[in-house]
Design a protein around this motif. Sequence first.
Motif, PDB file in Angstrom:
ATOM      1  N   ASP A  83       5.214  -5.798  14.296  1.00  0.00           N
ATOM      2  CA  ASP A  83       3.937  -5.188  13.959  1.00  0.00           C
ATOM      3  C   ASP A  83       2.942  -4.494  14.979  1.00  0.00           C
ATOM      4  O   ASP A  83       3.196  -5.084  16.009  1.00  0.00           O
ATOM      5  CB  ASP A  83       3.131  -6.186  13.030  1.00  0.00           C
ATOM      6  N   VAL A  84       2.375  -3.817  14.727  1.00  0.00           N
ATOM      7  CA  VAL A  84       1.117  -3.375  15.509  1.00  0.00           C
ATOM      8  C   VAL A  84      -0.024  -3.106  14.566  1.00  0.00           C
ATOM      9  O   VAL A  84       0.212  -3.002  13.434  1.00  0.00           O
ATOM     10  CB  VAL A  84       1.623  -2.006  16.290  1.00  0.00           C
ATOM     11  N   GLU A  85      -1.234  -3.168  15.205  1.00  0.00           N
ATOM     12  CA  GLU A  85      -2.201  -3.188  14.401  1.00  0.00           C
ATOM     13  C   GLU A  85      -3.123  -1.847  14.456  1.00  0.00           C
ATOM     14  O   GLU A  85      -3.125  -1.477  15.655  1.00  0.00           O
ATOM     15  CB  GLU A  85      -3.270  -4.450  14.535  1.00  0.00           C
ATOM     16  N   MET A  86      -3.829  -1.356  13.587  1.00  0.00           N
ATOM     17  CA  MET A  86      -4.888  -0.374  13.773  1.00  0.00           C
ATOM     18  C   MET A  86      -6.196  -0.956  13.683  1.00  0.00           C
ATOM     19  O   MET A  86      -6.623  -1.733  12.787  1.00  0.00           O
ATOM     20  CB  MET A  86      -4.655   0.604  12.756  1.00  0.00           C
ATOM     21  N   HIS A  87      -7.089  -0.696  14.710  1.00  0.00           N
ATOM     22  CA  HIS A  87      -8.257  -1.160  14.537  1.00  0.00           C
ATOM     23  C   HIS A  87      -9.478   0.001  14.901  1.00  0.00           C
ATOM     24  O   HIS A  87      -9.223   0.978  15.376  1.00  0.00           O
ATOM     25  CB  HIS A  87      -8.742  -1.923  15.966  1.00  0.00           C
ATOM     26  N   LEU A  88     -10.652  -0.237  14.544  1.00  0.00           N
ATOM     27  CA  LEU A  88     -11.766   0.782  14.658  1.00  0.00           C
ATOM     28  C   LEU A  88     -11.798   1.995  14.445  1.00  0.00           C
ATOM     29  O   LEU A  88     -12.223   2.814  15.367  1.00  0.00           O
ATOM     30  CB  LEU A  88     -12.391   0.363  15.966  1.00  0.00           C
ATOM     31  N   LEU A  89     -10.898   2.489  13.401  1.00  0.00           N
ATOM     32  CA  LEU A  89     -10.820   3.890  13.044  1.00  0.00           C
ATOM     33  C   LEU A  89     -12.488   4.316  12.692  1.00  0.00           C
ATOM     34  O   LEU A  89     -13.153   3.670  11.915  1.00  0.00           O
ATOM     35  CB  LEU A  89     -10.155   4.233  11.828  1.00  0.00           C
TER      36      LEU A  89
END
Length: 162
Positions: A83-89
């Motif tokens: 997995d990878v995460e998406m932060h703070l769009l």
Amino acid sequence: MPPSSSTIGVAEEGDAKEIERLLDRVYVAAGFTDPDVAKEIFRAEAVLARGNVLVARDGDVLAGMVIVVPPDSPARRLAEEGDVEMHLLAVAPEYRSVGLGGQLVVASLDFARAGGFQRMVLWTQPLMSAAHRLYERHGFARAPSRDFAARGRDFLVFERSL
């Protein structure tokens, strides 16, 4: 449609103060992040250390950003193997509703695929309904069993295969 002069690339050291200002405008001014918490988590050094910060520029103006957080980052919260995460769009208010948020989501997905990851995970607050719709348009689905609370706020988890 996003401004024709907009470009998305990896943030540079010189973007640090602009990133702090953008996050303050998008998260603190809108009431999504407590100002005292923001002083800690939105410091440029902390943001840049999370992972790969992608920025959208309209000429010289920082119009938006997103962070692709690898599983070996200390900022990782939910990522499992692969997995990878998406932060703070974050998209500056004057650049909303023109597709820039979607461009940043696509750029983060492309970046994650290029890194060999199989799934992207993100979390958002319940009141961020426009963001929920954006994520769903880009193939993310709710993962309610992974929802959590932190610092007095509830967070909804979304994920999608890459």
